[in-house]
Design an enzyme around this catalytic site. Structure first.
Site, PDB file in Angstrom:
ATOM      1  N   GLU A 148     -27.971 -25.340  48.607  1.00  0.00           N
ATOM      2  CA  GLU A 148     -29.144 -25.743  49.433  1.00  0.00           C
ATOM      3  C   GLU A 148     -29.719 -26.992  49.036  1.00  0.00           C
ATOM      4  OE1 GLU A 148     -29.937 -25.506  52.067  1.00  0.00           O
ATOM      5  OE2 GLU A 148     -31.450 -24.399  52.584  1.00  0.00           O
ATOM      6  N   GLU A 190     -27.741 -15.911  50.427  1.00  0.00           N
ATOM      7  CA  GLU A 190     -28.904 -17.053  48.863  1.00  0.00           C
ATOM      8  C   GLU A 190     -30.099 -15.998  47.933  1.00  0.00           C
ATOM      9  OE1 GLU A 190     -31.029 -18.062  53.250  1.00  0.00           O
ATOM     10  OE2 GLU A 190     -32.578 -17.191  52.071  1.00  0.00           O
ATOM     11  N   CYS A 250     -37.574 -20.718  55.008  1.00  0.00           N
ATOM     12  CA  CYS A 250     -36.129 -21.349  54.778  1.00  0.00           C
ATOM     13  C   CYS A 250     -36.008 -22.550  53.510  1.00  0.00           C
ATOM     14  CB  CYS A 250     -36.975 -22.630  55.589  1.00  0.00           C
ATOM     15  SG  CYS A 250     -35.718 -24.209  55.820  1.00  0.00           S
ATOM     16  N   ARG A 306     -24.973 -19.323  48.032  1.00  0.00           N
ATOM     17  CA  ARG A 306     -26.395 -20.116  48.248  1.00  0.00           C
ATOM     18  C   ARG A 306     -27.068 -20.391  47.246  1.00  0.00           C
ATOM     19  NH1 ARG A 306     -29.595 -20.928  53.519  1.00  0.00           N
ATOM     20  NH2 ARG A 306     -32.098 -21.022  52.285  1.00  0.00           N
ATOM     21  N   ASP A 316     -38.083 -18.159  60.402  1.00  0.00           N
ATOM     22  CA  ASP A 316     -37.275 -17.683  60.026  1.00  0.00           C
ATOM     23  C   ASP A 316     -37.252 -16.925  57.926  1.00  0.00           C
ATOM     24  OD1 ASP A 316     -34.153 -17.131  58.853  1.00  0.00           O
ATOM     25  OD2 ASP A 316     -34.483 -19.669  58.151  1.00  0.00           O
ATOM     26  N   HIS A 349     -22.544 -16.337  53.973  1.00  0.00           N
ATOM     27  CA  HIS A 349     -23.675 -16.843  52.688  1.00  0.00           C
ATOM     28  C   HIS A 349     -25.164 -15.806  52.085  1.00  0.00           C
ATOM     29  CE1 HIS A 349     -26.834 -19.164  54.861  1.00  0.00           C
ATOM     30  NE2 HIS A 349     -25.740 -19.518  55.070  1.00  0.00           N
ATOM     31  N   ASP A 387     -24.955 -16.086  58.675  1.00  0.00           N
ATOM     32  CA  ASP A 387     -25.613 -16.413  57.445  1.00  0.00           C
ATOM     33  C   ASP A 387     -26.864 -15.215  57.375  1.00  0.00           C
ATOM     34  OD1 ASP A 387     -28.250 -17.159  56.680  1.00  0.00           O
ATOM     35  OD2 ASP A 387     -28.931 -18.353  57.558  1.00  0.00           O
ATOM     36  N   TYR A 399     -20.892 -22.036  62.872  1.00  0.00           N
ATOM     37  CA  TYR A 399     -22.079 -21.305  62.109  1.00  0.00           C
ATOM     38  C   TYR A 399     -22.556 -20.710  63.066  1.00  0.00           C
ATOM     39  CZ  TYR A 399     -25.596 -21.415  58.850  1.00  0.00           C
ATOM     40  OH  TYR A 399     -26.387 -21.163  57.586  1.00  0.00           O
ATOM     41  N   ASP A 451     -28.610 -13.811  54.882  1.00  0.00           N
ATOM     42  CA  ASP A 451     -29.493 -13.988  54.090  1.00  0.00           C
ATOM     43  C   ASP A 451     -29.659 -14.014  52.923  1.00  0.00           C
ATOM     44  OD1 ASP A 451     -30.764 -15.853  56.689  1.00  0.00           O
ATOM     45  OD2 ASP A 451     -31.966 -14.133  56.991  1.00  0.00           O
ATOM     46  N   ASN A 463     -25.343 -28.339  53.757  1.00  0.00           N
ATOM     47  CA  ASN A 463     -26.453 -27.826  54.867  1.00  0.00           C
ATOM     48  C   ASN A 463     -26.507 -29.233  55.319  1.00  0.00           C
ATOM     49  OD1 ASN A 463     -27.903 -27.132  56.568  1.00  0.00           O
ATOM     50  ND2 ASN A 463     -29.321 -26.578  54.958  1.00  0.00           N
TER      51      ASN A 463
HETATM   52  C1  LIG Z   1     -28.677 -23.001  57.320  1.00  0.00           C
HETATM   53  C2  LIG Z   1     -30.816 -21.797  57.399  1.00  0.00           C
HETATM   54  O1  LIG Z   1     -30.662 -20.910  56.641  1.00  0.00           O
HETATM   55  C3  LIG Z   1     -30.116 -21.437  58.767  1.00  0.00           C
HETATM   56  O2  LIG Z   1     -31.306 -20.352  58.830  1.00  0.00           O
HETATM   57  O3  LIG Z   1     -29.337 -22.285  59.499  1.00  0.00           O
HETATM   58  C4  LIG Z   1     -31.911 -22.720  57.028  1.00  0.00           C
HETATM   59  C5  LIG Z   1     -31.840 -24.119  58.582  1.00  0.00           C
HETATM   60  C6  LIG Z   1     -33.426 -24.696  58.616  1.00  0.00           C
HETATM   61  O4  LIG Z   1     -33.912 -24.273  58.234  1.00  0.00           O
HETATM   62  O5  LIG Z   1     -33.258 -25.679  58.597  1.00  0.00           O
HETATM   63  C7  LIG Z   1     -32.053 -23.442  56.006  1.00  0.00           C
HETATM   64  O6  LIG Z   1     -31.531 -24.854  55.508  1.00  0.00           O
HETATM   65  O7  LIG Z   1     -33.037 -22.523  55.335  1.00  0.00           O
HETATM   66 MG   LIG Z   2     -30.884 -19.651  56.771  1.00  0.00          MG
END
Ligand SMILES: C[C@](O)(C(=O)O)[C@H](CC(=O)O)C(=O)O
Ligand SMILES: [Mg+2]
Length: 305
Positions: free
Chosen positions: A194, A121, A129, A164, A65, A119, A92, A51, A94, A216
């Site tokens: 999620e 979202e 996050c 997602r 993030d 993925h 990811d 991943y 986004d 996740n």
């Molecule tokens: C899965 C996720 O999108 C990621 O970017 O790894 C994050 C993980 C995290 O910040 O713990 C998310 O769950 O948004």
């Molecule tokens: Mg992410």
């Protein structure tokens, strides 16, 4: 020299393997790789996929993030990682880096990068996050357009489009399931559920959705850390451990740096380090003699070896 500088398996074959894995009834376990070297470790240890986390690509650049990274940066990291592994890479993407037409371009760029699936979202921009409070999601029909655009841009039908939904924490579980159904109708092959709370929520999602599901298992978030066996028993098809290797490495790096600062030497840390010989083994250093027999013609000696 096949498989030395780059993995021998083609992107098309990795995508086929990912599809097959998702339909196999065996949980596909995808730890996050914060760099290509970690991806090699993930393969060697026997996981089913790799991943590439948006949170990790951001953190690696010392950024939160919140959608600051660009498609070029994310795809570039994904390509470096996909290049060295025979395993399928899920990345990811986004919110798709813009409007639905940008989500379409994202898919083409990720295909070119050798990625097996991505993925997208349903959060608004700027995203955050999925395990934080204060998230917001776009209306379901906007996300449907995102997914349709992404699915229509595929040149390899095996490239996996994963939708997602972040709606559980905002609109509740039933609304999240309804959204996921709409995203599946729009062309999603896999649903990323999620920030569900506990096993019962994962079970409820499983009962409501006909396509493969991804869990996740990120740490310090809103979901209980459920074991792979339990997730498989519930009927989930894939699990990511997105930030785990970065958290492990950063914890060790911080502890080590503090010890060096205090003691003036790393001598007491050697048994907590990857040995030079293990690093070289992972790099397949010796095999570079296939190019030139003068490359690996030394013994590993010296302090601490
Ligand atoms: C899965 C996720 O999108 C990621 O970017 O790894 C994050 C993980 C995290 O910040 O713990 C998310 O769950 O948004
Ligand atoms: Mg992410």
């Amino acid at each position: 020299m096949t498989g030395l500088i780059a993995a021998a398996t083609s992107a098309a074959d990795k995508r086929k393997a990912f599809r097959a894995g998702l339909g196999s009834g065996t949980l596909q376990r995808l730890p996050g790789a914060f760099n290509p070297l970690v991806a090699k470790l993930i393969q060697e240890i026997g996981f089913e996929g790799v991943y590439v986390s948006g949170a990790v690509v951001s953190a690696d650049l010392a950024l939160p993030d919140i959608g600051l990274t660009t498609l070029t940066e994310v795809a570039g990291r994904g390509q470096q990682i996909a290049r060295v592994t025979d395993l399928p890479v899920l990345i990811d993407a986004d919110t798709g880096f813009g409007e639905p037409m940008s989500a379409a371009r994202t898919v083409t760029v990720l295909e070119d990068a050798g990625i097996a699936g991505c993925h997208l979202e349903d959060q608004v921009n700027p995203k955050r996050c999925g395990h934080l409070d204060g998230k917001a999601v776009v209306p379901a029909d906007e996300m449907v357009r995102r997914i349709r655009a992404a699915a229509s841009a595929r040149r390899d039908p095996n490239f996996v489009i994963c939708a997602r939904t972040d709606a559980r924490g905002i609109e509740g579980l039933d609304a999240a399931i309804d959204r996921a159904k709409a995203y599946v109708d729009a062309g999603a092959d896999l649903v990323f559920t999620e920030a569900l709370a506990d096993e019962s929520e994962f079970e409820k999602f499983r009962a409501g959705i006909a396509v493969p599901l991804l869990a996740n298992m990120t740490e310090f978030g809103k979901s209980d850390l459920i074991s792979a066996t339990t997730l498989q028993d519930i009927g989930y098809n894939a699990v990511i451990y997105p930030v785990t290797t970065l958290r492990l490495a950063m914890y060790a790096a911080e502890a080590g740096l503090r010890q060096i600062a205090e003691e003036g030497t790393q001598a007491g840390l050697l048994d907590r380090m990857q040995h030079r010989s293990r690093l070289y083994e992972l790099l397949d250093y010796e095999r570079y003699n296939e190019f030139d027999s003068g490359i690996f013609n030394f013994r590993i000696e010296g302090s601490g070896s």
